[in-house]
Design a protein around this motif. Sequence first.
Motif: not given
Lengths: 272, 167
Positions: B65-66, A112, B20, A50-51, B68, A47, A43, A58, A54
């Motif tokens: 999944l996001f 993340r 998000l 995406i992170y 963890h 992800s 994954n 930030r 993001m």
Amino acid sequence: MRTLFRFIQKYSNFLLFLFLETVAVVFIVQDSSFQRSKIIGLNRQVSGYIYHKMNGAREYLSLRQTNEQLALENMELRNRLDRIGLYLDSAVVRSEFRDPYHYQYVPGRVVRNSVFKQYNYITLDRGKKQGVFKDMGVISDEGLVGIVLEASQNFATVIPVINRDFRLSVKMISNNYAGILQWEGDSPRFAVLNEIPFHVNIVEKDTIVTSGFSSIFPEGIQVGTIESFSLDKGNFFEIRVKLTTDFQHLFHVNIIRNYRQEEQLNLEAQTR
Amino acid sequence: MYIIGRNIVRFIVVILFQVLVMDNVLINGYMIPYVYLLFILLMPFETPHWIVLLSGFMLGMGIDLFEHTLGMHTAATVLVAFLRPYFLGLLAPRDGYEPDSFPRIHYYGFLWFLKYTLLVVFLHHFVLFYLEVFQLQNFLSTLLRVILSSALSVSSIVLSQYFVFRK
């Protein structure tokens, strides 16, 4: 047979529920750190991307704070440079200077991060391609962060101090007694130092640093200060440590590469 | 057909919004509002039970999944998805639910929706937090976290009814 079918038909929803619930529980039970990192790996590409985006946003918002931190660090480094200049002037050539790399620091960014769970993990945007491998130490300007758990080509997952699986040998600066640092899952600002025997004199507000007993961290990296201590558990102190690293806004970290790790581990393996 | 499409879009939006935006809302480092339950809450009354179950499973998986946290959100969400029809039955008005209506404040009022959300959210958080800690040692401090987080989630979900899902 017919009654069996009737039974299945009648309770089909309940059976489906049991099935799905079993799948979930199997996932939880089988979820060792190892499998966790493997499945997250699948994954991670999605992800991670995406992170990454993001975090761009930030990071922009906290530019000012980062600037201040960098300025402070610059000052600190310049001070150290001056001190080293003195050494060099007096023409003392120490072995460390001839053998330049013992520890090397690789800068990285957090893409993340989690702080509110019992088993928190951090993902960094540095991986094998940038020379980051399993079991390397991670620190920030403020102090200790964690240990690299798994590295892919461009990303690495870190197990931070605020994960209940984390263990590290640390010591008190005033008397050099070493114990085990771990986290009890309550607040991300505090951890617990165990295995300090009852006869040790503990000073409140004493600084806790890494002991250098593992091949992962050099000695003397800041971890935290002693907040309070008690003798609840018989012969050992339970010391509450206020961590210097604020995990809630962690962006820039340094990953520590120990060039002598292999040599040390090999020697230790031979001796055993 | 229109309703199915809308629910699929909502499924995706709810997961992305949770991961998000909401995951970055931390209060005291303890609590986080889990608003993704909105999806289960707002499914139409006449949705077949097995569809609710399966979407609960997929929703939990997506969040897991996001975050963890393999399996934890899935287990909690599947449980509330299974119990949803019983909760609805428990809270049904005397004449039953009207056709062409949805489980929302707009149709059944603030108090009804609050009770409904409270039941679902509290059960979900209870299961989730205890699964996460996986011990009964700090029973009370975990319970406190469950209660505080539930309050936060419920208020976010109820507020969303006034701002996002007005009709």
